[in-house]
Design a protein around this motif. Structure first.
Motif, PDB file in Angstrom:
ATOM      1  N   PRO A   1      15.052 -23.412  -5.480  1.00  0.00           N
ATOM      2  CA  PRO A   1      15.708 -24.275  -4.604  1.00  0.00           C
ATOM      3  C   PRO A   1      15.893 -23.569  -3.159  1.00  0.00           C
ATOM      4  O   PRO A   1      16.257 -24.523  -2.219  1.00  0.00           O
ATOM      5  CB  PRO A   1      17.134 -24.344  -5.328  1.00  0.00           C
ATOM      6  N   LYS A   2      15.721 -22.405  -3.229  1.00  0.00           N
ATOM      7  CA  LYS A   2      15.690 -21.730  -1.648  1.00  0.00           C
ATOM      8  C   LYS A   2      14.377 -21.927  -0.973  1.00  0.00           C
ATOM      9  O   LYS A   2      14.198 -21.077   0.201  1.00  0.00           O
ATOM     10  CB  LYS A   2      16.114 -20.422  -1.770  1.00  0.00           C
ATOM     11  N   ASP A   3      13.454 -22.481  -1.429  1.00  0.00           N
ATOM     12  CA  ASP A   3      12.053 -22.634  -0.841  1.00  0.00           C
ATOM     13  C   ASP A   3      12.017 -23.769   0.278  1.00  0.00           C
ATOM     14  O   ASP A   3      11.755 -24.908   0.100  1.00  0.00           O
ATOM     15  CB  ASP A   3      10.947 -22.831  -1.765  1.00  0.00           C
ATOM     16  N   HIS A   4      12.450 -23.254   1.476  1.00  0.00           N
ATOM     17  CA  HIS A   4      12.804 -24.500   2.596  1.00  0.00           C
ATOM     18  C   HIS A   4      11.428 -24.859   3.115  1.00  0.00           C
ATOM     19  O   HIS A   4      11.497 -26.030   3.432  1.00  0.00           O
ATOM     20  CB  HIS A   4      13.860 -23.786   3.552  1.00  0.00           C
ATOM     21  N   ALA A   5      10.441 -24.064   3.115  1.00  0.00           N
ATOM     22  CA  ALA A   5       9.168 -24.647   3.565  1.00  0.00           C
ATOM     23  C   ALA A   5       8.714 -25.591   2.889  1.00  0.00           C
ATOM     24  O   ALA A   5       8.124 -26.742   3.254  1.00  0.00           O
ATOM     25  CB  ALA A   5       8.235 -23.398   3.747  1.00  0.00           C
ATOM     26  N   THR A   6       8.935 -25.332   1.700  1.00  0.00           N
ATOM     27  CA  THR A   6       8.273 -26.678   0.431  1.00  0.00           C
ATOM     28  C   THR A   6       9.058 -27.751   0.753  1.00  0.00           C
ATOM     29  O   THR A   6       8.570 -28.859   0.710  1.00  0.00           O
ATOM     30  CB  THR A   6       8.007 -26.200  -0.591  1.00  0.00           C
ATOM     31  N   ARG A   7      10.495 -27.618   0.907  1.00  0.00           N
ATOM     32  CA  ARG A   7      11.420 -28.769   1.018  1.00  0.00           C
ATOM     33  C   ARG A   7      10.894 -29.675   2.476  1.00  0.00           C
ATOM     34  O   ARG A   7      10.912 -30.937   2.367  1.00  0.00           O
ATOM     35  CB  ARG A   7      12.751 -28.106   1.239  1.00  0.00           C
ATOM     36  N   ARG A   8      10.584 -28.670   3.365  1.00  0.00           N
ATOM     37  CA  ARG A   8      10.117 -29.329   4.572  1.00  0.00           C
ATOM     38  C   ARG A   8       8.883 -30.169   4.268  1.00  0.00           C
ATOM     39  O   ARG A   8       8.664 -31.491   4.863  1.00  0.00           O
ATOM     40  CB  ARG A   8      10.000 -28.619   5.947  1.00  0.00           C
ATOM     41  N   GLY A   9       8.095 -29.770   3.627  1.00  0.00           N
ATOM     42  CA  GLY A   9       6.695 -30.528   3.419  1.00  0.00           C
ATOM     43  C   GLY A   9       6.888 -31.619   2.535  1.00  0.00           C
ATOM     44  O   GLY A   9       6.471 -32.594   2.606  1.00  0.00           O
ATOM     45  N   LEU A  10       7.751 -31.506   1.741  1.00  0.00           N
ATOM     46  CA  LEU A  10       8.337 -32.688   0.624  1.00  0.00           C
ATOM     47  C   LEU A  10       8.762 -33.588   1.595  1.00  0.00           C
ATOM     48  O   LEU A  10       8.523 -34.815   1.227  1.00  0.00           O
ATOM     49  CB  LEU A  10       8.969 -31.992  -0.374  1.00  0.00           C
ATOM     50  N   LEU A  11       9.786 -33.390   2.591  1.00  0.00           N
ATOM     51  CA  LEU A  11      10.216 -34.734   3.387  1.00  0.00           C
ATOM     52  C   LEU A  11       9.310 -35.300   4.250  1.00  0.00           C
ATOM     53  O   LEU A  11       9.275 -36.454   4.423  1.00  0.00           O
ATOM     54  CB  LEU A  11      11.497 -33.931   4.129  1.00  0.00           C
TER      55      LEU A  11
ATOM     56  N   THR B   1       8.773 -31.742  -6.136  1.00  0.00           N
ATOM     57  CA  THR B   1      10.150 -31.783  -6.559  1.00  0.00           C
ATOM     58  C   THR B   1      10.399 -30.877  -7.784  1.00  0.00           C
ATOM     59  O   THR B   1      11.504 -30.359  -8.137  1.00  0.00           O
ATOM     60  CB  THR B   1      10.326 -33.518  -7.317  1.00  0.00           C
ATOM     61  N   GLU B   2       9.497 -30.951  -8.616  1.00  0.00           N
ATOM     62  CA  GLU B   2       9.627 -29.963  -9.805  1.00  0.00           C
ATOM     63  C   GLU B   2       9.602 -28.507  -9.461  1.00  0.00           C
ATOM     64  O   GLU B   2      10.199 -27.776 -10.018  1.00  0.00           O
ATOM     65  CB  GLU B   2       8.476 -30.259 -11.029  1.00  0.00           C
ATOM     66  N   HIS B   3       8.806 -28.028  -8.497  1.00  0.00           N
ATOM     67  CA  HIS B   3       8.802 -26.891  -7.865  1.00  0.00           C
ATOM     68  C   HIS B   3      10.148 -26.498  -7.465  1.00  0.00           C
ATOM     69  O   HIS B   3      10.576 -25.228  -7.580  1.00  0.00           O
ATOM     70  CB  HIS B   3       7.707 -26.712  -6.668  1.00  0.00           C
ATOM     71  N   LEU B   4      10.765 -27.389  -6.487  1.00  0.00           N
ATOM     72  CA  LEU B   4      11.963 -27.136  -5.991  1.00  0.00           C
ATOM     73  C   LEU B   4      13.087 -26.988  -6.964  1.00  0.00           C
ATOM     74  O   LEU B   4      14.095 -26.388  -6.669  1.00  0.00           O
ATOM     75  CB  LEU B   4      12.269 -28.025  -4.786  1.00  0.00           C
ATOM     76  N   LYS B   5      12.802 -27.425  -7.844  1.00  0.00           N
ATOM     77  CA  LYS B   5      14.082 -27.265  -8.911  1.00  0.00           C
ATOM     78  C   LYS B   5      13.991 -25.984  -9.515  1.00  0.00           C
ATOM     79  O   LYS B   5      15.080 -25.296  -9.843  1.00  0.00           O
ATOM     80  CB  LYS B   5      13.906 -28.230 -10.223  1.00  0.00           C
ATOM     81  N   LYS B   6      12.842 -25.313  -9.594  1.00  0.00           N
ATOM     82  CA  LYS B   6      12.770 -23.938  -9.979  1.00  0.00           C
ATOM     83  C   LYS B   6      13.054 -22.871  -9.057  1.00  0.00           C
ATOM     84  O   LYS B   6      13.664 -21.946  -9.049  1.00  0.00           O
ATOM     85  CB  LYS B   6      11.336 -23.829 -10.406  1.00  0.00           C
TER      86      LYS B   6
END
Length: 89
Positions: A47-57, A40-45
């Protein structure tokens, strides 16, 4: 086999239920929560990292399933765990 990540080893040490416990539901939820907070902290820095967002979900879904299981098995321990981890439910 020893855990190489010191943060993960500390979490396992804190949440384990007995000697040698590294895979109980309680430990798995705690480790997933740490990874979720980190991503979550990584995605705040970034925000366009969609691969990480998918992994987070995926991690959030896995943690939710484990928490549902834990709530069915032991309600009082479940409530204690979510309070200790600071999870909203």
């Amino acid at each position: 086999m020893a855990v190489k990540n010191p943060r993960k080893a500390a979490i396992i040490e804190k949440f384990r239920e007995g000697e040698g416990d590294s895979g109980s539901t309680r430990v798995q939820v705690a480790v997933l929560t740490d990874r979720i907070v980190h991503l979550t902290e990584h995605l705040k820095k970034f925000p366009k990292d969609h691969a990480t967002r998918r992994g987070l979900l995926r991690l959030v879904g896995r943690r939710a399933a484990l928490l549902r299981y834990y709530a069915r098995k032991n309600v009082s321990a479940y409530r204690e765990l979510i309070q200790e981890l600071g999870i909203r439910r």
